[in-house]
Design an enzyme around this catalytic site. Structure first.
Site, PDB file in Angstrom:
ATOM      1  N   ARG A 166       0.837  -1.209   0.000  1.00 41.82           N
ATOM      2  CA  ARG A 166       0.000   0.000   0.000  1.00 41.82           C
ATOM      3  C   ARG A 166       0.875   1.264   0.000  1.00 41.82           C
ATOM      4  O   ARG A 166       0.931   1.998  -0.976  1.00 41.82           O
ATOM      5  CB  ARG A 166      -0.937  -0.025   1.227  1.00 41.82           C
ATOM      6  CG  ARG A 166      -2.043   1.009   1.200  1.00 41.82           C
ATOM      7  CD  ARG A 166      -1.631   2.404   1.617  1.00 41.82           C
ATOM      8  NE  ARG A 166      -1.065   2.481   2.971  1.00 41.82           N
ATOM      9  CZ  ARG A 166      -0.516   3.576   3.467  1.00 41.82           C
ATOM     10  NH1 ARG A 166      -0.423   4.684   2.734  1.00 41.82           N
ATOM     11  NH2 ARG A 166       0.014   3.578   4.682  1.00 41.82           N
ATOM     12  N   ASP A 167       1.601   1.507   1.087  1.00 44.09           N
ATOM     13  CA  ASP A 167       2.350   2.762   1.202  1.00 44.09           C
ATOM     14  C   ASP A 167       3.459   2.818   0.154  1.00 44.09           C
ATOM     15  O   ASP A 167       3.752   3.878  -0.405  1.00 44.09           O
ATOM     16  CB  ASP A 167       2.946   2.871   2.615  1.00 44.09           C
ATOM     17  CG  ASP A 167       3.229   4.306   3.025  1.00 44.09           C
ATOM     18  OD1 ASP A 167       3.355   5.167   2.141  1.00 44.09           O
ATOM     19  OD2 ASP A 167       3.339   4.567   4.236  1.00 44.09           O
ATOM     20  N   HIS A 200       5.621   4.502  12.611  1.00 44.91           N
ATOM     21  CA  HIS A 200       5.533   4.424  11.136  1.00 44.91           C
ATOM     22  C   HIS A 200       6.454   5.521  10.598  1.00 44.91           C
ATOM     23  O   HIS A 200       6.048   6.671  10.442  1.00 44.91           O
ATOM     24  CB  HIS A 200       4.076   4.657  10.729  1.00 44.91           C
ATOM     25  CG  HIS A 200       3.815   4.696   9.252  1.00 44.91           C
ATOM     26  ND1 HIS A 200       3.185   3.677   8.567  1.00 44.91           N
ATOM     27  CD2 HIS A 200       4.074   5.640   8.312  1.00 44.91           C
ATOM     28  CE1 HIS A 200       3.065   3.997   7.284  1.00 44.91           C
ATOM     29  NE2 HIS A 200       3.601   5.191   7.099  1.00 44.91           N
ATOM     30  N   HIS A 243       9.027   7.158   7.917  1.00 43.46           N
ATOM     31  CA  HIS A 243       9.632   7.237   6.583  1.00 43.46           C
ATOM     32  C   HIS A 243      11.106   7.586   6.779  1.00 43.46           C
ATOM     33  O   HIS A 243      11.488   8.169   7.801  1.00 43.46           O
ATOM     34  CB  HIS A 243       8.876   8.257   5.721  1.00 43.46           C
ATOM     35  CG  HIS A 243       7.520   7.746   5.299  1.00 43.46           C
ATOM     36  ND1 HIS A 243       7.277   7.274   4.035  1.00 43.46           N
ATOM     37  CD2 HIS A 243       6.368   7.579   5.991  1.00 43.46           C
ATOM     38  CE1 HIS A 243       6.021   6.862   3.958  1.00 43.46           C
ATOM     39  NE2 HIS A 243       5.442   7.031   5.134  1.00 43.46           N
ATOM     40  N   CYS A 274       4.390   9.332   0.268  1.00 44.35           N
ATOM     41  CA  CYS A 274       2.984   9.694   0.224  1.00 44.35           C
ATOM     42  C   CYS A 274       2.808  10.675  -0.919  1.00 44.35           C
ATOM     43  O   CYS A 274       3.538  11.662  -0.995  1.00 44.35           O
ATOM     44  CB  CYS A 274       2.539  10.325   1.544  1.00 44.35           C
ATOM     45  SG  CYS A 274       0.858  10.959   1.466  1.00 44.35           S
ATOM     46  N   ASN A 288       9.067   4.270   3.234  1.00 43.85           N
ATOM     47  CA  ASN A 288       9.096   3.818   4.624  1.00 43.85           C
ATOM     48  C   ASN A 288      10.452   3.194   4.890  1.00 43.85           C
ATOM     49  O   ASN A 288      11.118   2.738   3.967  1.00 43.85           O
ATOM     50  CB  ASN A 288       8.048   2.724   4.855  1.00 43.85           C
ATOM     51  CG  ASN A 288       6.650   3.232   4.693  1.00 43.85           C
ATOM     52  OD1 ASN A 288       6.078   3.145   3.626  1.00 43.85           O
ATOM     53  ND2 ASN A 288       6.104   3.774   5.744  1.00 43.85           N
TER      54      ASN A 288
HETATM   55  P1  HMG Z   1     -13.178  14.350  -2.147  1.00 45.90           P
HETATM   56  O1  HMG Z   1     -12.942  14.704  -3.560  1.00 45.90           O
HETATM   57  O2  HMG Z   1     -13.279  15.470  -1.155  1.00 45.90           O
HETATM   58  O3  HMG Z   1     -14.426  13.369  -1.998  1.00 45.90           O
HETATM   59  O4  HMG Z   1     -12.014  13.373  -1.695  1.00 45.90           O
HETATM   60  P2  HMG Z   1     -15.973  13.575  -2.145  1.00 45.90           P
HETATM   61  O5  HMG Z   1     -16.622  12.911  -0.981  1.00 45.90           O
HETATM   62  O6  HMG Z   1     -16.298  15.025  -2.417  1.00 45.90           O
HETATM   63  O7  HMG Z   1     -16.276  12.723  -3.465  1.00 45.90           O
HETATM   64  C1  HMG Z   1     -15.770  13.107  -4.738  1.00 45.90           C
HETATM   65  C2  HMG Z   1     -15.754  11.885  -5.658  1.00 45.90           C
HETATM   66  O8  HMG Z   1     -14.883  10.879  -5.125  1.00 45.90           O
HETATM   67  C3  HMG Z   1     -17.107  11.217  -5.798  1.00 45.90           C
HETATM   68  O9  HMG Z   1     -17.160  10.620  -7.102  1.00 45.90           O
HETATM   69  C4  HMG Z   1     -17.051  10.116  -4.783  1.00 45.90           C
HETATM   70  O10 HMG Z   1     -17.921   9.047  -5.069  1.00 45.90           O
HETATM   71  C5  HMG Z   1     -15.604   9.662  -4.910  1.00 45.90           C
HETATM   72  P3  HMG Z   1     -17.859  11.344  -8.361  1.00 45.90           P
HETATM   73  O11 HMG Z   1     -19.271  11.581  -7.899  1.00 45.90           O
HETATM   74  O12 HMG Z   1     -17.102  12.616  -8.569  1.00 45.90           O
HETATM   75  O13 HMG Z   1     -17.674  10.349  -9.452  1.00 45.90           O
HETATM   76  N1  HMG Z   1     -15.097   9.039  -3.670  1.00 45.90           N
HETATM   77  C6  HMG Z   1     -14.516   7.825  -3.608  1.00 45.90           C
HETATM   78  N2  HMG Z   1     -14.224   6.921  -4.574  1.00 45.90           N
HETATM   79  C7  HMG Z   1     -13.646   5.776  -4.172  1.00 45.90           C
HETATM   80  N3  HMG Z   1     -13.320   5.514  -2.877  1.00 45.90           N
HETATM   81  C8  HMG Z   1     -13.580   6.392  -1.899  1.00 45.90           C
HETATM   82  C9  HMG Z   1     -14.210   7.606  -2.264  1.00 45.90           C
HETATM   83  N4  HMG Z   1     -14.613   8.678  -1.540  1.00 45.90           N
HETATM   84  C10 HMG Z   1     -15.157   9.543  -2.420  1.00 45.90           C
HETATM   85  N5  HMG Z   1     -13.261   6.115  -0.635  1.00 45.90           N
HETATM   86  C11 HMG Z   1     -11.134  11.587  -0.362  1.00 45.90           C
HETATM   87  C12 HMG Z   1     -11.942  12.873  -0.366  1.00 45.90           C
HETATM   88  C13 HMG Z   1     -10.858  11.238   1.079  1.00 45.90           C
HETATM   89  C14 HMG Z   1     -11.946  10.478  -1.029  1.00 45.90           C
HETATM   90  C15 HMG Z   1      -9.819  11.813  -1.169  1.00 45.90           C
HETATM   91  O14 HMG Z   1      -9.193  12.954  -0.655  1.00 45.90           O
HETATM   92  C16 HMG Z   1      -8.878  10.649  -1.106  1.00 45.90           C
HETATM   93  O15 HMG Z   1      -9.149   9.588  -1.647  1.00 45.90           O
HETATM   94  N6  HMG Z   1      -7.728  10.827  -0.416  1.00 45.90           N
HETATM   95  C17 HMG Z   1      -6.793   9.743  -0.184  1.00 45.90           C
HETATM   96  C18 HMG Z   1      -5.398  10.230  -0.304  1.00 45.90           C
HETATM   97  C19 HMG Z   1      -4.457   9.081  -0.010  1.00 45.90           C
HETATM   98  O16 HMG Z   1      -4.768   7.929  -0.238  1.00 45.90           O
HETATM   99  N7  HMG Z   1      -3.274   9.433   0.493  1.00 45.90           N
HETATM  100  C20 HMG Z   1      -2.263   8.448   0.802  1.00 45.90           C
HETATM  101  C21 HMG Z   1      -2.614   7.584   1.974  1.00 45.90           C
HETATM  102  S1  HMG Z   1      -2.291   8.379   3.531  1.00 45.90           S
HETATM  103  C22 HMG Z   1      -0.589   8.098   3.787  1.00 45.90           C
HETATM  104  O17 HMG Z   1       0.106   7.632   2.926  1.00 45.90           O
HETATM  105  C23 HMG Z   1      -0.035   8.406   5.154  1.00 45.90           C
HETATM  106  C24 HMG Z   1       0.237   7.125   5.975  1.00 45.90           C
HETATM  107  O18 HMG Z   1       1.115   6.248   5.302  1.00 45.90           O
HETATM  108  C25 HMG Z   1       0.854   7.509   7.333  1.00 45.90           C
HETATM  109  C26 HMG Z   1       2.059   8.453   7.199  1.00 45.90           C
HETATM  110  O19 HMG Z   1       3.039   8.110   6.514  1.00 45.90           O
HETATM  111  O20 HMG Z   1       1.974   9.540   7.785  1.00 45.90           O
HETATM  112  C27 HMG Z   1      -1.080   6.362   6.271  1.00 45.90           C
HETATM  113 MG    MG Z   2       3.243   6.391   5.262  1.00 42.29          MG
END
Ligand code: HMG
Ligand code: MG
Length: 295
Positions: free
Chosen positions: A13-14, A209, A211, A242, A251
């Site tokens: 995933r990450d 966690h 990086h 990320c 990581n």
């Molecule tokens: P948004 O655009 O504000 O969402 O995104 P919305 O609720 O306004 O919806 C817009 C569109 O997205 C709609 O579709 C929804 O259906 C769709 P449309 O009507 O336009 O066709 N939608 C989705 N589709 C699939 N799956 C979903 C989903 N939710 C809405 N779950 C949202 C808000 C949270 C969805 C977006 O910002 C997002 O997906 N962000 C994820 C970013 C991400 O994955 N970042 C990396 C992971 S975090 C990380 O790496 C840190 C970590 O490792 C720890 C660390 O290192 O610190 C964990």
């Molecule tokens: Mg991470």
């Protein structure tokens, strides 16, 4: 010592969310198989986020269903998936998830950039998701990003990190993983963050966690071990980053974490040679994808 340390492998995933080249689902599934064969028991396999935001994880259902089908008979294994909201949770449940991870940030700007809402809004979003988790008997892990440093705001206070950690714990997360998202922490700043969190959440329920951007991750793990933390997230071959934290490296490599645990006498159950072979294999596969020789 010989006390156990749990390694949560987050490479599929990450790691792969941050590869520009999109790695095919078949390669992801084989990667997870090889990680399990090396002795890892917790592998974060994908995320149910918007494919517009992170196209690398668009094959989430295919990957999770294949893995759960293969390993359903082994209750010792866990395959958490990231879920940012109810929509993600619905898809994860449909794919059969038994464990999910919700993710919040200790910095407002990162929260906006990463999940398009404030910290408070993200915590509110998680409330119905937690109810769904209870209804479906799903375990929930929590993440706090930017525990010491934010790529947009700079330094983050230990109290800001502790507040979000407490909020996730209060929501019902069985464990909260503390993310040094940009790898800017050092043993002092990481220790201050952990100590602040430990005022609200038992250390046994905290994970590290880190990086490895600043090449301090192993030193940070040593400092965390000194404070009693016994769960660490890492990525095979040091994959990762990320997409919403510019410049963040992968990581800490699982191979490095394993070497440290072996040196210090902590039990992980992971076979170093098998893990090394797995790291070499996934590097090779990513290279083939980048060259356009694997789709
Ligand atoms: P948004 O655009 O504000 O969402 O995104 P919305 O609720 O306004 O919806 C817009 C569109 O997205 C709609 O579709 C929804 O259906 C769709 P449309 O009507 O336009 O066709 N939608 C989705 N589709 C699939 N799956 C979903 C989903 N939710 C809405 N779950 C949202 C808000 C949270 C969805 C977006 O910002 C997002 O997906 N962000 C994820 C970013 C991400 O994955 N970042 C990396 C992971 S975090 C990380 O790496 C840190 C970590 O490792 C720890 C660390 O290192 O610190 C964990
Ligand atoms: Mg991470």
């Amino acid at each position: 010592m010989n006390s156990p340390v749990r390694i949560v492998e987050v490479g599929p995933r990450d790691g792969l969310q941050n590869e520009k080249a999109i790695v095919p689902a078949t390669v992801k599934i084989e990667l997870i198989r090889r990680l399990i064969q090396s002795g890892l028991k917790s592998v974060e396999v994908t995320s149910f986020v918007s494919p517009k935001w992170v196209p690398q994880m668009a094959d989430n259902t295919e990957v999770l269903t294949a893995v759960l089908k293969e390993y359903s008979a082994n209750p010792q294994l866990s395959f958490p998936v990231l879920t940012p909201n109810v929509k993600g949770m619905e898809s994860a449940i449909e794919a059969g998830a038994k464990e999910v991870a919700i993710f919040a940030a200790a910095s407002e700007s990162f929260s906006q950039k990463n999940i398009n809402c404030s910290i408070a809004e993200s915590l509110q979003r998680f409330e119905p998701l937690m109810q769904m988790a209870i209804d479906h008997n799903i375990k929930v892990r929590g993440y706090v990003s930017c525990i010491v440093q934010c790529p947009y705001e700079g330094e983050v206070s230990p109290q800001a990190t502790a507040n979000v950690t407490k909020a996730l714990h209060d929501l019902g997360c069985y464990e909260v993983s503390l993310g040094d998202t940009v790898g800017a922490g050092n043993p002092s700043s990481i220790s201050r963050a952990i100590e602040a969190c430990a005022a609200y959440v038992p250390v046994a329920q905290l994970a590290g966690h880190y990086h490895d951007t600043g090449l301090q991750a192993i030193a940070n793990i040593r400092a965390s071990l000194d404070l009693g933390v016994r769960v660490f997230d890492s990525s095979v071959a040091g994959l990762g980053g990320c997409p919403y934290a510019p410049g963040a490296a992968g990581n800490v490599a699982t191979e490095k974490v394993l070497a440290l645990m072996n040196e210090l006498g902590f039990e992980t159950g992971v076979d170093a040679l098998a893990l090394k072979a797995c790291a070499e294999w996934i590097r090779g596969q990513i290279q083939l994808v980048k060259q356009g020789n694997l789709r």
